[in-house]
Design a protein around this motif. Structure first.
Motif, PDB file in Angstrom:
ATOM      1  N   VAL A 191      -8.979  -0.352   0.097  1.00 44.86           N
ATOM      2  CA  VAL A 191      -7.529  -0.312  -0.075  1.00 44.86           C
ATOM      3  C   VAL A 191      -6.903  -0.342   1.315  1.00 44.86           C
ATOM      4  O   VAL A 191      -7.531   0.047   2.303  1.00 44.86           O
ATOM      5  N   THR A 204      -9.998   3.717   2.230  1.00 44.36           N
ATOM      6  CA  THR A 204      -9.187   3.088   3.278  1.00 44.36           C
ATOM      7  C   THR A 204     -10.062   2.707   4.468  1.00 44.36           C
ATOM      8  O   THR A 204      -9.977   1.588   4.983  1.00 44.36           O
ATOM      9  N   ASP A 250      -2.875  -0.446   3.675  1.00 46.01           N
ATOM     10  CA  ASP A 250      -1.416  -0.371   3.710  1.00 46.01           C
ATOM     11  C   ASP A 250      -0.855  -1.374   4.711  1.00 46.01           C
ATOM     12  O   ASP A 250       0.290  -1.279   5.119  1.00 46.01           O
ATOM     13  N   GLY A 310       0.784  -1.232   0.000  1.00 50.58           N
ATOM     14  CA  GLY A 310       0.000   0.000   0.000  1.00 50.58           C
ATOM     15  C   GLY A 310       0.810   1.274   0.000  1.00 50.58           C
ATOM     16  O   GLY A 310       0.242   2.364   0.077  1.00 50.58           O
ATOM     17  N   ILE A 334      -9.771   8.717  -1.070  1.00 48.30           N
ATOM     18  CA  ILE A 334      -8.806   7.708  -0.637  1.00 48.30           C
ATOM     19  C   ILE A 334      -9.000   7.384   0.842  1.00 48.30           C
ATOM     20  O   ILE A 334      -8.967   6.214   1.235  1.00 48.30           O
ATOM     21  N   TYR A 340      -8.680  10.168  -7.942  1.00 48.46           N
ATOM     22  CA  TYR A 340      -9.293  10.138  -6.617  1.00 48.46           C
ATOM     23  C   TYR A 340      -8.741  11.272  -5.761  1.00 48.46           C
ATOM     24  O   TYR A 340      -7.557  11.584  -5.809  1.00 48.46           O
ATOM     25  N   ASP A 387       2.189   2.939  -2.250  1.00 46.56           N
ATOM     26  CA  ASP A 387       1.934   3.849  -3.370  1.00 46.56           C
ATOM     27  C   ASP A 387       0.452   4.153  -3.550  1.00 46.56           C
ATOM     28  O   ASP A 387       0.064   4.775  -4.535  1.00 46.56           O
ATOM     29  N   ASN A 388      -0.394   3.722  -2.610  1.00 46.60           N
ATOM     30  CA  ASN A 388      -1.841   3.910  -2.769  1.00 46.60           C
ATOM     31  C   ASN A 388      -2.222   5.355  -3.064  1.00 46.60           C
ATOM     32  O   ASN A 388      -2.951   5.626  -4.019  1.00 46.60           O
ATOM     33  N   GLY A 389      -1.763   6.269  -2.228  1.00 50.49           N
ATOM     34  CA  GLY A 389      -2.143   7.673  -2.394  1.00 50.49           C
ATOM     35  C   GLY A 389      -1.718   8.237  -3.732  1.00 50.49           C
ATOM     36  O   GLY A 389      -2.507   8.889  -4.423  1.00 50.49           O
ATOM     37  N   ARG A 390      -0.486   7.980  -4.107  1.00 49.36           N
ATOM     38  CA  ARG A 390       0.024   8.511  -5.377  1.00 49.36           C
ATOM     39  C   ARG A 390      -0.720   7.915  -6.565  1.00 49.36           C
ATOM     40  O   ARG A 390      -1.178   8.636  -7.459  1.00 49.36           O
ATOM     41  N   LEU A 391      -0.877   6.586  -6.567  1.00 52.88           N
ATOM     42  CA  LEU A 391      -1.521   5.935  -7.709  1.00 52.88           C
ATOM     43  C   LEU A 391      -3.000   6.292  -7.813  1.00 52.88           C
ATOM     44  O   LEU A 391      -3.502   6.600  -8.902  1.00 52.88           O
ATOM     45  N   LEU A 392      -3.704   6.263  -6.694  1.00 50.53           N
ATOM     46  CA  LEU A 392      -5.120   6.615  -6.737  1.00 50.53           C
ATOM     47  C   LEU A 392      -5.312   8.082  -7.087  1.00 50.53           C
ATOM     48  O   LEU A 392      -6.256   8.445  -7.793  1.00 50.53           O
TER      49      LEU A 392
END
Length: 77
Positions: A66, A61, A68, A40, A57, A52, A42-47
């Motif tokens: 999603v 979460t 982390d 997780g 996000i 989004y 890269d979740n913030g960057r990718l989403l």
């Protein structure tokens, strides 16, 4: 020599990584350019790149869509 390459990882710090097992005269001297991704990480960057918002996000979460980390409560662990 050269089977292992040293690299920095955000969780374990400086760590030996297995390198590519052969060398090519015209190839790179170092194969591992970045550490393995964390779950997780890269979740913030990718989403965000997918459009989004930070609120979206946070909601994904909170809803467990999603994560982390391993969501042990969802599996009864």
């Amino acid at each position: 020599g050269g089977f292992f390459e040293e690299g920095d990882h955000p969780v374990v710090g400086r760590h030996p990584y297995v390198s590519f097992p052969v060398r090519f005269s015209g190839g790179p001297a170092v194969w591992n350019r970045t550490a393995a991704p964390t779950l997780g990480g890269d979740n913030g960057r990718l989403l965000g790149e997918l459009g989004y918002t930070a609120d979206d996000i946070d909601r994904l979460t909170a809803d467990g869509v999603v994560a982390d980390r391993v969501l042990t409560s969802q599996h009864g662990w």
